[in-house]
Scaffold this motif. Structure first.
Motif, PDB file in Angstrom:
ATOM      1  N   SER A 149       0.837  -1.195   0.000  1.00 49.74           N
ATOM      2  CA  SER A 149       0.000   0.000   0.000  1.00 49.74           C
ATOM      3  C   SER A 149       0.874   1.248   0.000  1.00 49.74           C
ATOM      4  N   GLY A 208       1.393   4.618   1.831  1.00 50.39           N
ATOM      5  CA  GLY A 208       1.094   5.337   3.069  1.00 50.39           C
ATOM      6  C   GLY A 208       1.874   6.636   3.078  1.00 50.39           C
ATOM      7  N   ASN A 209       1.184   7.727   2.903  1.00 46.38           N
ATOM      8  CA  ASN A 209       1.831   9.043   2.829  1.00 46.38           C
ATOM      9  C   ASN A 209       1.942   9.663   4.218  1.00 46.38           C
ATOM     10  N   TRP A 210       2.695   8.978   5.078  1.00 43.61           N
ATOM     11  CA  TRP A 210       2.752   9.363   6.492  1.00 43.61           C
ATOM     12  C   TRP A 210       3.457  10.680   6.725  1.00 43.61           C
ATOM     13  N   ARG A 244      -1.819  12.376   5.443  1.00 42.30           N
ATOM     14  CA  ARG A 244      -1.595  11.010   5.945  1.00 42.30           C
ATOM     15  C   ARG A 244      -2.478   9.984   5.210  1.00 42.30           C
ATOM     16  N   HIS A 248      -3.683   6.882   2.941  1.00 45.45           N
ATOM     17  CA  HIS A 248      -3.230   5.490   2.915  1.00 45.45           C
ATOM     18  C   HIS A 248      -4.162   4.726   1.989  1.00 45.45           C
ATOM     19  N   ASP A 260      -6.080   4.717   8.595  1.00 46.28           N
ATOM     20  CA  ASP A 260      -4.890   5.359   9.145  1.00 46.28           C
ATOM     21  C   ASP A 260      -4.138   4.339   9.994  1.00 46.28           C
ATOM     22  N   ILE A 298       3.533   2.666  11.984  1.00 45.25           N
ATOM     23  CA  ILE A 298       4.327   3.264  10.904  1.00 45.25           C
ATOM     24  C   ILE A 298       5.809   3.058  11.182  1.00 45.25           C
TER      25      ILE A 298
END
Length: 141
Positions: A67, A69-71, A76, A78, A91, A97
């Motif tokens: 996936s 995940g733009n943490w 944020r 996902h 999330d 994370i």
């Protein structure tokens, strides 16, 4: 505006201006890039490699795994890209994370710095010659 579907374009170089809803694939650079599916406008770079993302193309659609995940983005977001569909995921906690990033680092370490294989034991050639033969008569070997 969140995106529910993404199209793909195979390109020789990443364009300067990315369109919303388009996944650009620069295979010579083993890189995919798109604007975040949440609509925030940030660019998401996904390197394609044995330790990063894997791309599958069935002749019609594209999928990326794992996936996305733009943490580090404020949004944020996902999500998964599966057969050109954006499938939203929940999330993740900061602990999850961090654990994922640690796992990624270990995987890269194993891939790029594998433990050295033990050298095969050298076979010792049996002693031969006149003295060996004489000694073997007296030792019974």
């Amino acid at each position: 505006m969140t995106i529910k579907k993404i199209t793909h374009r195979f390109v020789e170089a990443i364009p300067e201006n990315l369109e919303d809803g388009v996944l650009y694939l620069a295979m010579d650079y083993a890189t995919a890039i798109h604007k975040c599916a949440c609509g925030c406008g940030r660019e998401v770079v996904t390197p394609l490699s044995p330790t990063d993302w894997k791309m599958s193309y069935d002749g019609v659609s594209i999928s990326l795994a794992p996936s996305i995940g733009n943490w580090s983005f404020p949004c944020r977001s996902h999500y998964w890209i599966k057969h050109n569909d954006i499938r939203w995921a929940g999330d993740m906690s900061n602990e999850a994370i961090s654990a994922g990033r640690d796992s990624d680092r270990r995987a890269k370490g194993r891939y790029f710095n594998p433990p050295e294989a033990a050298a095969p034991e050298a076979e010792v050639a049996p002693a031969s010659g006149l003295w060996h033969t004489v000694r073997s008569w007296f030792s019974g070997k």
